[in-house]
Design an enzyme around this catalytic site. Structure first.
Site, PDB file in Angstrom:
ATOM      1  N   LYS A   1      -0.222  -9.568  36.080  1.00  0.00           N
ATOM      2  CA  LYS A   1      -0.212  -8.121  35.864  1.00  0.00           C
ATOM      3  C   LYS A   1      -1.038  -7.850  34.608  1.00  0.00           C
ATOM      4  O   LYS A   1      -1.264  -8.777  33.807  1.00  0.00           O
ATOM      5  CB  LYS A   1       1.216  -7.610  35.685  1.00  0.00           C
ATOM      6  CG  LYS A   1       1.966  -8.295  34.572  1.00  0.00           C
ATOM      7  CD  LYS A   1       3.405  -7.852  34.503  1.00  0.00           C
ATOM      8  CE  LYS A   1       4.172  -8.637  33.452  1.00  0.00           C
ATOM      9  NZ  LYS A   1       5.554  -8.258  33.356  1.00  0.00           N
ATOM     10  N   PRO A   2      -1.492  -6.630  34.413  1.00  0.00           N
ATOM     11  CA  PRO A   2      -2.338  -6.355  33.246  1.00  0.00           C
ATOM     12  C   PRO A   2      -1.687  -6.768  31.925  1.00  0.00           C
ATOM     13  O   PRO A   2      -2.369  -7.216  31.010  1.00  0.00           O
ATOM     14  CB  PRO A   2      -2.545  -4.841  33.323  1.00  0.00           C
ATOM     15  CG  PRO A   2      -2.421  -4.530  34.773  1.00  0.00           C
ATOM     16  CD  PRO A   2      -1.379  -5.464  35.300  1.00  0.00           C
ATOM     17  N   ALA A   3      -0.363  -6.642  31.847  1.00  0.00           N
ATOM     18  CA  ALA A   3       0.300  -6.980  30.579  1.00  0.00           C
ATOM     19  C   ALA A   3       0.266  -8.477  30.294  1.00  0.00           C
ATOM     20  O   ALA A   3       0.523  -8.896  29.168  1.00  0.00           O
ATOM     21  CB  ALA A   3       1.746  -6.493  30.610  1.00  0.00           C
TER      22      ALA A   3
ATOM     23  N   ASP B   1       1.344 -16.576  30.059  1.00  0.00           N
ATOM     24  CA  ASP B   1       2.656 -16.761  30.706  1.00  0.00           C
ATOM     25  C   ASP B   1       2.601 -17.567  31.995  1.00  0.00           C
ATOM     26  O   ASP B   1       3.262 -17.233  32.976  1.00  0.00           O
ATOM     27  CB  ASP B   1       3.314 -15.399  30.995  1.00  0.00           C
ATOM     28  CG  ASP B   1       3.976 -14.838  29.756  1.00  0.00           C
ATOM     29  OD1 ASP B   1       3.867 -15.486  28.702  1.00  0.00           O
ATOM     30  OD2 ASP B   1       4.574 -13.767  29.846  1.00  0.00           O
TER      31      ASP B   1
ATOM     32  N   MET C   1      10.566  -9.697  29.707  1.00  0.00           N
ATOM     33  CA  MET C   1      11.189 -11.019  29.754  1.00  0.00           C
ATOM     34  C   MET C   1      11.686 -11.483  28.396  1.00  0.00           C
ATOM     35  O   MET C   1      12.505 -12.381  28.316  1.00  0.00           O
ATOM     36  CB  MET C   1      10.199 -12.043  30.289  1.00  0.00           C
ATOM     37  CG  MET C   1       9.808 -11.818  31.734  1.00  0.00           C
ATOM     38  SD  MET C   1       9.044 -13.255  32.468  1.00  0.00           S
ATOM     39  CE  MET C   1       7.663 -13.554  31.408  1.00  0.00           C
TER      40      MET C   1
ATOM     41  N   VAL D   1       8.042 -11.426  21.645  1.00  0.00           N
ATOM     42  CA  VAL D   1       7.044 -12.355  21.102  1.00  0.00           C
ATOM     43  C   VAL D   1       7.011 -12.213  19.583  1.00  0.00           C
ATOM     44  O   VAL D   1       6.960 -11.092  19.060  1.00  0.00           O
ATOM     45  CB  VAL D   1       5.635 -12.064  21.675  1.00  0.00           C
ATOM     46  CG1 VAL D   1       4.614 -13.055  21.114  1.00  0.00           C
ATOM     47  CG2 VAL D   1       5.646 -12.121  23.187  1.00  0.00           C
TER      48      VAL D   1
ATOM     49  N   GLY E   1       8.610  -7.349  25.619  1.00  0.00           N
ATOM     50  CA  GLY E   1       8.351  -7.036  27.022  1.00  0.00           C
ATOM     51  C   GLY E   1       9.609  -7.257  27.830  1.00  0.00           C
ATOM     52  O   GLY E   1      10.681  -7.481  27.270  1.00  0.00           O
TER      53      GLY E   1
ATOM     54  N   ASP F   1       3.347 -14.008  38.278  1.00  0.00           N
ATOM     55  CA  ASP F   1       3.659 -12.743  37.586  1.00  0.00           C
ATOM     56  C   ASP F   1       2.378 -12.166  36.978  1.00  0.00           C
ATOM     57  O   ASP F   1       2.364 -11.742  35.822  1.00  0.00           O
ATOM     58  CB  ASP F   1       4.725 -12.969  36.515  1.00  0.00           C
ATOM     59  CG  ASP F   1       5.348 -11.654  36.045  1.00  0.00           C
ATOM     60  OD1 ASP F   1       5.224 -10.643  36.776  1.00  0.00           O
ATOM     61  OD2 ASP F   1       5.948 -11.622  34.957  1.00  0.00           O
TER      62      ASP F   1
ATOM     63  N   LYS G   1       7.558 -17.052  21.991  1.00  0.00           N
ATOM     64  CA  LYS G   1       8.231 -16.074  22.844  1.00  0.00           C
ATOM     65  C   LYS G   1       9.671 -16.503  23.086  1.00  0.00           C
ATOM     66  O   LYS G   1       9.919 -17.630  23.534  1.00  0.00           O
ATOM     67  CB  LYS G   1       7.484 -15.932  24.177  1.00  0.00           C
ATOM     68  CG  LYS G   1       8.008 -14.799  25.027  1.00  0.00           C
ATOM     69  CD  LYS G   1       7.012 -14.421  26.100  1.00  0.00           C
ATOM     70  CE  LYS G   1       7.437 -13.171  26.843  1.00  0.00           C
ATOM     71  NZ  LYS G   1       6.426 -12.701  27.770  1.00  0.00           N
TER      72      LYS G   1
END
Lengths: 245, 344
Positions: B149-151, B165, B37, B40, B35, B147, B55
């Site tokens: 968000k759907p992810a 996260d 950032m 993983v 992703g 942060d 991660k």
């Protein structure tokens, strides 16, 4: 392991070219030429659709002009990446090619880096900018970036080879070459272990060391090629983080 | 010098990114996902003999203060024990200076993928309410996500909703600007200013790239985007939740045309609009208020986000009691018909 960690202490080429020490200046320029000449040559060939000889003259001419006009001193890291700045300088130089050709005659051999144009030409075989189309600024930037990363990695691989030789770890480099530099999808640690008659764990450890050193060397070179810490972090993310991003 | 093909460059990039876990208790198993950032990996915790998600972040740290702060943050995050929260187990630094952390290995799908299989709006909203539960719990313990968000939401094999996260976006922001221990929030401002500086075509891409690290465009509240650190609080998470809610409502379904109808649902849109108001003061004050509105919407009750007209009230009343109303109307119609026929 502090030796493995950041920050990188080598000078940025941008600072080094301003140095009063001529040796430092030359080293910085050689670093810059080594990393950029191939991307510049390929860019001129494809973006400007110039024949081989023209592109060679323009590439040498561009670096000569960079020295003559002190273009690096005019670079402002706050405004753009060095890579983008140089690409735009190439565009402007080629647009002015007649003048550039004259300059090339005056100072085209200013670099100490051997420019192997036939090799660069051979690498262009699989290039992907269609000269017949009108490329978007994004695709040009993407092409230049891809070539620049390739050039950076190739230099880092060469540095790694030298490092392995110095430390008498030639076998480690051969493993790295066979596994990480190979296009062979079937290659595995087990196969390498059998070929080199060594345990798989030794292959794992050797590759782990080589990759860590490769990454460190590539980042050191990258640090030199960036004008500021901020640019370095952005570029490091683009070069290595793009696996993640 | 050896020519590196595109394939080799990609392979080198991937392999050079593999974390060197020697000296840690973890053994690398495989790459799972990547992703903005970081990447993983699945790893084995050799001490506890369990599979964990590891991660590796795309940031490098060199100073001990930051490493200490990461550990402190990890300890705080470990206190978030909630079925909807995946806490961080461990934080550390690789030998090359990259930061890594481990957390529970969740088998499941990211919310943005999972909802492709959820075709009913009420089911999606119920999913959203479970996200809200987790966030409200964290807020009650003084932890912001920053942060959302759907992810960053996973749906497990048994339908469990897990928010990932936690708090790490904050650590990243601080790291990317080199903020001091005394003024951790200043980092957001510095990083944003840095990202807003240059202005060439590459920079635009870079800003997007960096935006992923600093927060995710589209889900990041305006005060975060501006770097207005004084205003970043739980209402910033509420903004992100509003954006997630909108994503759940408008993300097209593959089989039906329902998404268009949802977009036209004024009540749902009003809830999203209130949650994503530009000024934090105009948003829901707490996550519980937001989830209460969504619950009321699901139950066919009036919501605080929208003042209803008489027509709206009637329509809602009709929707809520459709069967009863139809039965009464049918009964009345029959009585009238009987009355008419009996008079003949």
């Amino acid at each position: 392991m502090p030796g493995d960690q950041f920050p990188i202490t080598r000078w940025s080429v941008i600072d080094a070219v301003k140095s009063e020490d001529p040796a430092e200046q030359t080293r910085a320029l050689d670093t810059l030429f080594a990393a950029y000449w191939k991307p510049v040559y390929k860019y001129v060939r494809l973006r400007w659709n110039r024949p081989t000889e023209d592109a060679q003259d323009l590439t040498q001419g561009f670096f000569a002009e960079m020295l003559e006009r002190d273009l690096l001193a005019k670079y402002d890291p706050a405004k753009s990446r060095l890579r983008t700045y140089l690409r735009l300088c190439v565009d402007s130089f080629v647009m002015n090619q007649e003048k550039a050709a004259r300059r090339q005659k005056r100072g085209g051999n200013a670099t100490h880096v051997a420019l192997d144009f036939p090799a660069a030409e051979g690498e262009l075989a699989g290039a992907t900018i269609d000269p017949a189309s009108i490329p978007s600024p994004e695709s040009l930037e993407e092409f230049f970036e891809r070539e620049w990363v390739r050039s950076l990695f190739a230099l880092a691989v060469e540095d790694l080879r030298k490092l392995c030789s110095e430390r008498e770890r030639e076998r480690t480099f051969r493993l790295f070459d066979d596994y990480d530099l190979s296009d062979d999808e079937e290659i595995s640690y087990e196969r390498l272990a059998a070929e080199y008659a060594m345990p798989v764990t030794d292959v794992t450890n050797a590759l782990s060391w080589a990759r860590r050193e490769f990454r460190r060397i590539a980042l050191e070179r990258l640090r030199e090629l960036c004008g500021s810490d901020e640019e370095f972090h952005r570029e490091a993310h683009a070069v290595f983080g793009s696996d993640a991003a | 010098m050896k020519f590196l093909s595109d394939k080799t460059v990609d392979r080198l990039r991937q392999n050079a990114n593999l974390p060197d876990l020697s000296g840690t208790r973890y053994q690398l198993l495989e790459r799972v996902a990547c992703g903005g950032m970081g990447t993983v990996y699945a790893a084995r915790d050799q001490t506890l003999d369990r599979r964990v998600a590891l991660k590796v972040l795309d940031v490098l740290i060199a100073d001990g203060d930051l490493a200490r702060r990461l550990n402190r943050e990890a300890r705080a995050l470990a206190l978030l024990e909630h079925p909807g929260i995946v806490p961080v187990h461990d934080v550390g630094t690789l030998s090359d200076g990259r930061v890594f952390y481990t957390m529970k290995f969740v088998e499941g799908q990211r919310l943005d993928k999972y909802i492709e299989t959820v075709t009913s709006l009420p089911d999606r909203l119920r999913l959203f309410l479970r996200i809200c539960d987790a966030v409200a719990f964290a807020h009650a313990r003084g932890v912001l996500h920053r942060d959302l968000k759907p992810a960053n939401v996973m749906v497990g094999a048994f339908g469990e909703v897990l928010v990932m996260d936690w708090g790490l976006a904050k650590i990243l922001r601080e790291q990317s600007s080199g903020a001091s221990d005394d003024d951790p929030e200043a980092a957001i401002l510095h990083a944003q200013q840095a990202s807003n500086g240059p202005a060439d075509s590459t920079q635009a891409t870079q800003v997007t790239g960096q935006g992923t690290v600093l927060g995710t465009p589209g889900y990041m509240s305006p005060e975060q985007a501006r770097g207005d650190i004084a205003q970043v609080d739980k209402r910033s998470d509420i903004f992100s939740l509003g954006a997630v809610l909108r994503f759940l409502c408008v993300n097209p379904l593959t089989h039906s045309g329902q998404s268009k109808a949802w977009r036209q649902d004024k009540t749902l849109e009003a809830i999203c609009a209130k949650a994503t108001e530009i000024h934090p003061i105009n948003r829901y004050a707490t996550v519980s208020d937001l989830s209460a509105d969504v619950s009321r919407y699901l139950d066919g009750l009036p919501v605080s986000a929208r003042k209803e007209t008489i027509f709206d009230k009637s329509a809602r009343f009709y929707r809520r009691h459709t069967i009863a109303i139809l039965l009464i109307v049918a009964y009345l119609a029959m009585r009238i018909l009987l009355l008419i026929f009996s008079h003949r």
